[in-house]
Design a protein around this motif. Structure first.
Motif, mmCIF file in Angstrom:
data_model
loop_
_atom_site.group_PDB
_atom_site.id
_atom_site.type_symbol
_atom_site.label_atom_id
_atom_site.label_comp_id
_atom_site.label_asym_id
_atom_site.label_seq_id
_atom_site.Cartn_x
_atom_site.Cartn_y
_atom_site.Cartn_z
ATOM 1 N N SER A 42 -3.125 -1.519 -9.648
ATOM 2 C CA SER A 42 -3.117 -1.791 -8.211
ATOM 3 C C SER A 42 -3.512 -3.223 -7.880
ATOM 4 C CB SER A 42 -4.057 -0.815 -7.482
ATOM 5 O OG SER A 42 -3.547 0.498 -7.530
ATOM 6 N N ARG A 63 3.628 -4.940 -1.113
ATOM 7 C CA ARG A 63 2.550 -4.335 -0.339
ATOM 8 C C ARG A 63 2.576 -4.891 1.079
ATOM 9 N NH1 ARG A 63 -1.527 -1.309 -2.183
ATOM 10 N NH2 ARG A 63 -1.487 -2.111 -4.329
ATOM 11 N N LEU A 73 2.020 0.523 -0.248
ATOM 12 C CA LEU A 73 2.799 0.001 -1.368
ATOM 13 C C LEU A 73 4.144 0.708 -1.436
ATOM 14 C CD1 LEU A 73 2.654 -1.901 -3.866
ATOM 15 C CD2 LEU A 73 1.941 0.104 -5.181
ATOM 16 N N GLU A 91 -0.973 5.759 -5.882
ATOM 17 C CA GLU A 91 -1.990 4.867 -6.439
ATOM 18 C C GLU A 91 -3.224 5.713 -6.742
ATOM 19 O OE1 GLU A 91 -2.231 0.619 -5.194
ATOM 20 O OE2 GLU A 91 -1.335 1.408 -3.361
ATOM 21 N N GLU A 146 -6.910 3.084 -9.831
ATOM 22 C CA GLU A 146 -6.566 1.654 -9.907
ATOM 23 C C GLU A 146 -5.184 1.410 -10.505
ATOM 24 O OE1 GLU A 146 -10.327 -0.872 -10.827
ATOM 25 O OE2 GLU A 146 -10.480 0.904 -12.136
ATOM 26 N N VAL A 193 -0.759 2.142 -10.440
ATOM 27 C CA VAL A 193 0.415 2.425 -9.617
ATOM 28 C C VAL A 193 1.385 3.261 -10.437
ATOM 29 C CG1 VAL A 193 2.376 1.441 -8.371
ATOM 30 C CG2 VAL A 193 0.160 0.262 -8.351
#
Length: 350
Positions: free
Chosen positions: A19, A41, A47, A109, A112, A114
């Motif tokens: 992230s 983002r 995101l 997410e 931490e 993605v």
């Protein structure tokens, strides 16, 4: 470069970044599953991951595309696309193009990291990404652990399934890691798309040790083929996330994240240094496995020892559900084989 026999386009959740690599306003270029993508983002913090090429004239949004509030703007003609992939503005027209839409991917997410959902049939997600803390049900959170240590190895010649199979491979510890560990499996649950493997740790040569005496153990949660989280207890309280994401038909990106538990009452500075050392040692051992996987050939059927049969058979049968053809090959290859068979039969009947 030899193409692996297993499809490199399985269904599931796959990590594509951490992230903190994508700040507000950033446009992040990446390529997975043979597709150019961008992650961006919005000012709200939301995101979005979408295919990289603008539906207008095909400009790559990762080269000059920029975030404007809650949309991404193409650098070529200023067309703007929202978080759902819909065109919301053509600056030189009175209205947007409502008939075209850019493909977006479900995004989560967590820890931490993605993750995107990939499915060649574009179905909605039908299972979740596990939380490396909350999913083990012991009340822990990230606050109980030191900041993560991580490893990133891009574009290695390995398949995600190799890594998942490591979870039932009790025999490799002695030969790969040079440790006399003898795992005793206490749980194999492959009944759903999220599977569970637990084992306690005994040591070679300690015949008097019973499972009830063991204080060290590992619990693993496998979310499809792309993500596995583990909880390890004993001498070191650690949590790990291994995430393997196919880039193309030959290679995958490898990400590995380690969290080491805080020890109450210990001297903070010294304890954190020790935790960093433990984290790096776990990463070192993981890289030993990576070195094997990156030069491995998928053996099917494998020549299993009798003690390996149950675990490997269970995990390979479980893995089949994530492939387009339900068995491991790609849908395209299956169709090609069917077409070739039909053509052969037609020629034979002439």
């Amino acid at each position: 470069m030899a193409k692996p026999p297993l499809s490199m386009k399985p269904t599931g959740w796959f990590q594509v970044a951490w992230s903190d690599e994508i700040a507000v306003g950033d446009v992040h270029k990446m390529a997975y599953f043979g597709q150019e993508m961008v992650a961006w983002r919005a000012q709200s913090g939301r995101l979005t991951v979408m295919d990289a090429y603008c539906e207008h004239l095909g400009a790559h949004l990762g080269f000059g595309g920029h975030v404007e509030g809650e949309v991404i703007e193409c650098p070529f003609h200023g067309w703007q696309w929202n978080t759902e992939g819909r065109n919301v503005c053509i600056p030189y027209e009175n209205r947007p193009n409502r008939g075209r839409r850019m493909r977006t991917y479900p995004v989560v997410e967590r820890n931490e990291s993605v993750y995107i959902w990939h499915d060649v049939h574009r179905r909605d997600p039908y299972f979740e990404v596990p939380d490396v803390f909350a999913s083990f049900g012991d009340g822990s959170s990230g606050a109980d652990y030191y900041p993560r240590a991580s490893l990133y190895e891009p574009r290695l010649e390995l398949h995600p399934q190799y890594v998942l199979e490591n979870g039932v491979d009790f025999a490799h510890f002695k030969f790969v890691h040079k440790t006399p560990i003898v795992p005793v499996f206490t749980r194999h649950d492959f009944s759903g798309p999220v599977s569970f493997v637990d084992f306690t740790i005994t040591f070679e040569g300690d015949e008097q040790q019973s499972i009830d005496d063991v204080k060290s153990g590992v619990a693993a949660i496998n979310s499809g083929l792309g993500v596995a989280v583990t909880k390890s207890s004993g001498m070191v309280d650690s949590r790990t996330i291994s995430a393997i994401t196919p880039v193309d038909e030959y290679t995958s990106d490898v990400r590995f994240t380690v969290y080491i538990g805080r020890r109450p009452g210990s001297e903070p500075a010294r304890a954190e240094i020790k935790a960093q050392e433990f984290g790096q040692e776990i990463i070192r051992q993981f890289t030993q496995d990576v070195h094997i996987w990156a030069h491995q050939r998928y053996s099917d059927p494998p020549a299993l020892a009798s003690s390996e049969f149950e675990g490997f058979t269970a995990i390979r049968n479980w893995a089949k559900q994530f492939y387009p053809d339900g068995r491991g090959g790609s849908a395209a290859e299956l169709q090609s084989t069917a077409t070739e068979s039909a053509d052969t039969a037609t020629i034979a009947n002439r």
